[in-house]
Write a protein that holds these residues in place. Structure first.
Motif, PDB file in Angstrom:
ATOM      1  N   ASP A 183       0.963  -1.345   0.124  1.00  0.00           N
ATOM      2  CA  ASP A 183      -0.002  -0.150   0.028  1.00  0.00           C
ATOM      3  C   ASP A 183       0.874   1.364  -0.108  1.00  0.00           C
ATOM      4  O   ASP A 183       0.156   2.151  -0.470  1.00  0.00           O
ATOM      5  CB  ASP A 183      -0.934  -0.027   1.069  1.00  0.00           C
ATOM      6  N   SER A 184       2.135   1.276   0.354  1.00  0.00           N
ATOM      7  CA  SER A 184       2.923   2.562   0.643  1.00  0.00           C
ATOM      8  C   SER A 184       4.410   2.190   0.651  1.00  0.00           C
ATOM      9  O   SER A 184       4.655   1.066   0.934  1.00  0.00           O
ATOM     10  CB  SER A 184       2.374   3.358   1.554  1.00  0.00           C
ATOM     11  N   TYR A 185       5.361   3.294   0.568  1.00  0.00           N
ATOM     12  CA  TYR A 185       6.606   3.119   0.472  1.00  0.00           C
ATOM     13  C   TYR A 185       6.913   2.707   2.133  1.00  0.00           C
ATOM     14  O   TYR A 185       7.992   2.609   2.504  1.00  0.00           O
ATOM     15  CB  TYR A 185       7.622   4.297   0.323  1.00  0.00           C
ATOM     16  N   SER A 186       6.218   2.969   3.072  1.00  0.00           N
ATOM     17  CA  SER A 186       6.386   3.029   4.624  1.00  0.00           C
ATOM     18  C   SER A 186       5.900   1.504   5.066  1.00  0.00           C
ATOM     19  O   SER A 186       5.943   1.099   6.209  1.00  0.00           O
ATOM     20  CB  SER A 186       5.708   3.912   5.205  1.00  0.00           C
ATOM     21  N   SER A 187       5.500   0.480   4.091  1.00  0.00           N
ATOM     22  CA  SER A 187       5.196  -0.835   4.314  1.00  0.00           C
ATOM     23  C   SER A 187       6.181  -1.507   4.902  1.00  0.00           C
ATOM     24  O   SER A 187       7.500  -1.236   4.628  1.00  0.00           O
ATOM     25  CB  SER A 187       4.616  -1.413   3.062  1.00  0.00           C
ATOM     26  N   PRO A 188       5.800  -2.449   5.941  1.00  0.00           N
ATOM     27  CA  PRO A 188       6.966  -3.298   6.443  1.00  0.00           C
ATOM     28  C   PRO A 188       7.730  -3.967   5.479  1.00  0.00           C
ATOM     29  O   PRO A 188       9.170  -4.248   5.698  1.00  0.00           O
ATOM     30  CB  PRO A 188       6.350  -4.121   7.324  1.00  0.00           C
ATOM     31  N   LEU A 189       7.185  -4.306   4.305  1.00  0.00           N
ATOM     32  CA  LEU A 189       8.085  -5.088   3.129  1.00  0.00           C
ATOM     33  C   LEU A 189       9.128  -3.901   2.604  1.00  0.00           C
ATOM     34  O   LEU A 189       9.896  -4.689   1.877  1.00  0.00           O
ATOM     35  CB  LEU A 189       7.062  -5.558   2.134  1.00  0.00           C
ATOM     36  N   ALA A 190       8.802  -2.730   2.708  1.00  0.00           N
ATOM     37  CA  ALA A 190       9.714  -1.941   1.829  1.00  0.00           C
ATOM     38  C   ALA A 190      11.117  -1.933   2.212  1.00  0.00           C
ATOM     39  O   ALA A 190      12.111  -1.945   1.421  1.00  0.00           O
ATOM     40  CB  ALA A 190       9.478  -0.333   2.115  1.00  0.00           C
ATOM     41  N   LYS A 191      11.490  -2.366   3.382  1.00  0.00           N
ATOM     42  CA  LYS A 191      13.059  -2.281   3.729  1.00  0.00           C
ATOM     43  C   LYS A 191      13.875  -3.480   3.006  1.00  0.00           C
ATOM     44  O   LYS A 191      14.710  -3.454   3.017  1.00  0.00           O
ATOM     45  CB  LYS A 191      13.055  -2.367   5.559  1.00  0.00           C
ATOM     46  N   TYR A 192      12.923  -4.381   2.632  1.00  0.00           N
ATOM     47  CA  TYR A 192      13.744  -5.666   1.910  1.00  0.00           C
ATOM     48  C   TYR A 192      13.411  -5.887   0.457  1.00  0.00           C
ATOM     49  O   TYR A 192      13.717  -6.749  -0.009  1.00  0.00           O
ATOM     50  CB  TYR A 192      13.054  -7.008   2.706  1.00  0.00           C
ATOM     51  N   SER A 193      12.845  -4.459   0.000  1.00  0.00           N
ATOM     52  CA  SER A 193      12.576  -4.778  -1.350  1.00  0.00           C
ATOM     53  C   SER A 193      13.314  -3.752  -2.070  1.00  0.00           C
ATOM     54  O   SER A 193      13.894  -3.012  -2.123  1.00  0.00           O
ATOM     55  CB  SER A 193      11.041  -4.126  -1.708  1.00  0.00           C
ATOM     56  N   ASP A 194      13.594  -4.779  -3.558  1.00  0.00           N
ATOM     57  CA  ASP A 194      14.146  -3.895  -4.651  1.00  0.00           C
ATOM     58  C   ASP A 194      13.295  -3.047  -5.331  1.00  0.00           C
ATOM     59  O   ASP A 194      13.939  -1.805  -5.899  1.00  0.00           O
ATOM     60  CB  ASP A 194      14.917  -4.882  -5.442  1.00  0.00           C
ATOM     61  N   VAL A 195      12.065  -3.332  -5.492  1.00  0.00           N
ATOM     62  CA  VAL A 195      11.146  -2.383  -6.126  1.00  0.00           C
ATOM     63  C   VAL A 195       9.971  -2.460  -5.198  1.00  0.00           C
ATOM     64  O   VAL A 195       9.573  -3.555  -4.963  1.00  0.00           O
ATOM     65  CB  VAL A 195      10.938  -2.966  -7.548  1.00  0.00           C
ATOM     66  N   ILE A 196       9.067  -1.141  -5.052  1.00  0.00           N
ATOM     67  CA  ILE A 196       8.019  -1.207  -4.368  1.00  0.00           C
ATOM     68  C   ILE A 196       6.850  -0.674  -5.223  1.00  0.00           C
ATOM     69  O   ILE A 196       7.050   0.454  -6.111  1.00  0.00           O
ATOM     70  CB  ILE A 196       8.102  -0.347  -3.227  1.00  0.00           C
ATOM     71  N   LEU A 197       5.837  -1.267  -5.463  1.00  0.00           N
ATOM     72  CA  LEU A 197       4.587  -0.887  -6.543  1.00  0.00           C
ATOM     73  C   LEU A 197       3.636  -0.646  -5.490  1.00  0.00           C
ATOM     74  O   LEU A 197       2.866  -1.484  -5.149  1.00  0.00           O
ATOM     75  CB  LEU A 197       4.431  -2.042  -7.427  1.00  0.00           C
ATOM     76  N   PRO A 198       3.298   0.600  -5.074  1.00  0.00           N
ATOM     77  CA  PRO A 198       2.425   1.100  -4.077  1.00  0.00           C
ATOM     78  C   PRO A 198       1.171   1.109  -4.642  1.00  0.00           C
ATOM     79  O   PRO A 198       0.836   1.708  -5.751  1.00  0.00           O
ATOM     80  CB  PRO A 198       3.035   2.383  -3.645  1.00  0.00           C
TER      81      PRO A 198
END
Length: 282
Positions: A214-229
């Protein structure tokens, strides 16, 4: 803009006594405040509208209206289902629910278009076509998106598996992951711990990560190469998956079109097998 409730909690020690009283009321009654006028809130807290306006200014908002919109969005997207439903019911005319639902889906898709950069989309495609193995994962509202991606990408590339993060088979797989493996994880508020654990473990084993969240502050963000919010707000209690499914559909279409040399042979072969087995009615 950050979560208004978290902002209030972080700043509460810096507030005047009167502002602190307002902040305390908002923190304890977010659903009510999300739909109160500034005059109504001032009356309930027994303070002036000027005090409330100054409080919202100090948080970085242009005024009470912008603060209230931020509060409404947080309630709809991140609260538990009962709270989300209560918030939406306060702001819903049931006679135009059909139109409001359609407008919500359109707005969510438009928000995804605005938030996702061309660079992120291009990197997503490059990571997908260069991966040795692709694992799509999600639970609850994220699971249909993962299933859609798995079906579409596997038809095109033949190297995509669905991993249901609530099950434990991924614990046996993750130790053998490496930089040629790709995880496409889908997770929305309230974020599932098992998806987070899988992504974290995969990252620690050098797998690449694309997160549809849902956002760049998602818990997944810190481990992601690409975020698609993607915005997943709905007019009721649930996460709407219309925008994430739009993103998934784009990914499948873009891989098929942009890498047709790589995918056409496999699609033709699959179609031939289906015809030989008389799979379709016509």
């Amino acid at each position: 803009m950050d979560n208004p409730i978290i902002q209030l909690k972080n700043k509460i020690s810096e507030l005047t006594n009167t502002q602190r009283k307002v902040a305390d009321y908002i923190i304890k009654n977010p659903v009510d405040v999300a739909f109160l006028t500034v005059d109504q809130l001032a009356g309930l807290v027994r303070t002036s509208t000027t005090t409330i306006m100054r409080l919202t200014f100090s948080l970085g908002y242009s005024g009470y209206t912008e603060f209230q919109k931020g509060l409404q969005e947080i309630l709809r997207n991140r609260a538990d289902p009962n709270t989300r439903l209560a918030a939406n019911l306060r702001d819903t005319n049931r006679s135009d629910l059909w139109i409001r639902c359609a407008e919500n889906h359109i707005n969510n898709i438009q928000a995804a278009v605005d938030m996702v950069s061309a660079e992120s989309l291009q990197k997503t495609l490059e990571m997908i076509v260069s991966a040795n193995r692709i694992y799509c994962t999600g639970v609850r509202s994220g699971l249909p998106v993962a299933q859609c991606l798995t079906y579409g990408l596997n038809r095109l590339l033949g190297n995509c598996d669905l991993v249901h993060a609530d099950h434990f088979e991924w614990t046996e797989r993750v130790s053998s992951f490496n930089s040629s493996d790709l995880i496409i994880a889908t997770s929305f508020p309230r974020y599932a711990r098992k998806v987070f654990d899988f992504v974290k473990a995969a990252r620690e084993n050098n797998a690449q990560i694309i997160s549809i969240t849902d956002s760049y502050s998602s818990p997944l963000a810190k481990y992601s190469d690409v975020i698609l919010p993607c915005n997943v707000s709905s007019v009721a209690f649930h996460n709407s998956i219309t925008a994430p499914m739009f993103v998934a559909d784009y990914i499948i279409s873009a891989v098929a079109i942009n890498y047709s040399e790589k995918t056409k042979h496999r699609l033709d072969k699959l179609d031939s097998i289906l015809k030989e087995s008389n799979y379709h009615l016509s």
